[in-house]
Design a protein around this motif. Structure first.
Motif, short mmCIF file in Angstrom:
data_model
loop_
_atom_site.label_atom_id
_atom_site.label_comp_id
_atom_site.label_asym_id
_atom_site.label_seq_id
_atom_site.Cartn_x
_atom_site.Cartn_y
_atom_site.Cartn_z
N GLY A 29 0.80 -1.22 0.00
CA GLY A 29 0.00 0.00 0.00
C GLY A 29 0.83 1.26 0.00
O GLY A 29 0.38 2.31 -0.46
N THR A 30 2.06 1.18 0.47
CA THR A 30 2.92 2.36 0.51
C THR A 30 3.67 2.58 -0.80
O THR A 30 4.22 3.65 -1.02
CB THR A 30 3.97 2.26 1.65
OG1 THR A 30 4.87 1.17 1.37
CG2 THR A 30 3.30 2.06 3.00
N GLN A 31 3.65 1.57 -1.67
CA GLN A 31 4.36 1.69 -2.94
C GLN A 31 3.51 2.44 -3.96
O GLN A 31 2.28 2.43 -3.91
CB GLN A 31 4.71 0.30 -3.48
CG GLN A 31 5.70 -0.44 -2.62
CD GLN A 31 6.06 -1.79 -3.23
OE1 GLN A 31 6.00 -1.99 -4.42
NE2 GLN A 31 6.43 -2.72 -2.37
N HIS A 32 4.19 3.08 -4.91
CA HIS A 32 3.51 3.77 -6.00
C HIS A 32 3.97 3.20 -7.33
O HIS A 32 5.12 2.82 -7.49
CB HIS A 32 3.80 5.28 -5.95
CG HIS A 32 3.10 5.96 -4.83
ND1 HIS A 32 3.70 6.91 -4.04
CD2 HIS A 32 1.84 5.83 -4.34
CE1 HIS A 32 2.84 7.34 -3.13
NE2 HIS A 32 1.71 6.68 -3.28
N PHE A 33 3.03 3.14 -8.28
CA PHE A 33 3.29 2.59 -9.60
C PHE A 33 2.85 3.61 -10.63
O PHE A 33 1.75 4.14 -10.56
CB PHE A 33 2.51 1.28 -9.78
CG PHE A 33 2.84 0.27 -8.71
CD1 PHE A 33 3.89 -0.61 -8.87
CD2 PHE A 33 2.12 0.23 -7.52
CE1 PHE A 33 4.21 -1.53 -7.88
CE2 PHE A 33 2.43 -0.68 -6.52
CZ PHE A 33 3.49 -1.56 -6.70
N GLU A 34 3.74 3.87 -11.59
CA GLU A 34 3.46 4.90 -12.58
C GLU A 34 3.17 4.27 -13.93
O GLU A 34 3.93 3.43 -14.42
CB GLU A 34 4.65 5.85 -12.70
CG GLU A 34 4.40 7.02 -13.63
CD GLU A 34 5.56 7.99 -13.64
OE1 GLU A 34 5.44 9.07 -13.03
OE2 GLU A 34 6.60 7.66 -14.25
N GLY A 35 2.07 4.68 -14.51
CA GLY A 35 1.71 4.29 -15.86
C GLY A 35 1.93 5.46 -16.79
O GLY A 35 1.69 6.61 -16.41
N ILE A 36 2.40 5.17 -17.99
CA ILE A 36 2.76 6.23 -18.94
C ILE A 36 2.07 5.98 -20.27
O ILE A 36 1.95 4.85 -20.71
CB ILE A 36 4.29 6.28 -19.13
CG1 ILE A 36 4.96 6.61 -17.79
CG2 ILE A 36 4.68 7.30 -20.18
CD1 ILE A 36 6.47 6.51 -17.82
N ALA A 37 1.65 7.06 -20.91
CA ALA A 37 1.07 6.99 -22.25
C ALA A 37 1.50 8.22 -23.05
O ALA A 37 1.93 9.23 -22.47
CB ALA A 37 -0.45 6.91 -22.18
#
Length: 106
Positions: A29-37
């Motif tokens: 829950g503390t991690q962040h994930f980045e999606g790119i377009a």
């Protein structure tokens, strides 16, 4: 009465595994994930709890004449971030169910 000792040991192991799973979920829950377009023009960040926490848009992608393209890019970036979060969750939580053959678990 020999089986009771085995049962107690198994219960202790299950409680330990439950605690480890809860800790792993909290860490995710503390991690962040980045999606790119759009070549990085749209970036969406989600938490390990799969909640959108940030949307970043390059000013060049904001075209009032083409809102549909921007909407599509946001959806693509969001899905990319969610996929990354899901893969990490499956990898992290899968270690707890390895070899147990529990359908529907992670």
């Amino acid at each position: 009465m020999r089986g009771m000792g085995n049962m107690q040991g198994m219960m202790k192991q299950m409680q330990k595994m439950q605690k480890q799973m809860a800790e792993a979920q909290e860490e995710l829950g503390t991690q962040h994930f980045e999606g790119i377009a759009g070549g990085g023009m749209v970036k969406v960040t989600v938490s390990g709890h799969k909640e959108v926490v940030n949307v970043a848009l390059d000013v060049t992608v904001v075209d009032p004449e083409d809102i549909e393209m921007l909407q599509d890019l946001i959806v693509i970036a969001t899905n990319d971030a969610m996929k990354k979060a899901e893969e990490t969750t499956n990898s992290t939580m899968g270690q707890f169910t390895k070899g147990l053959n529990l359908p529907g678990m992670f």
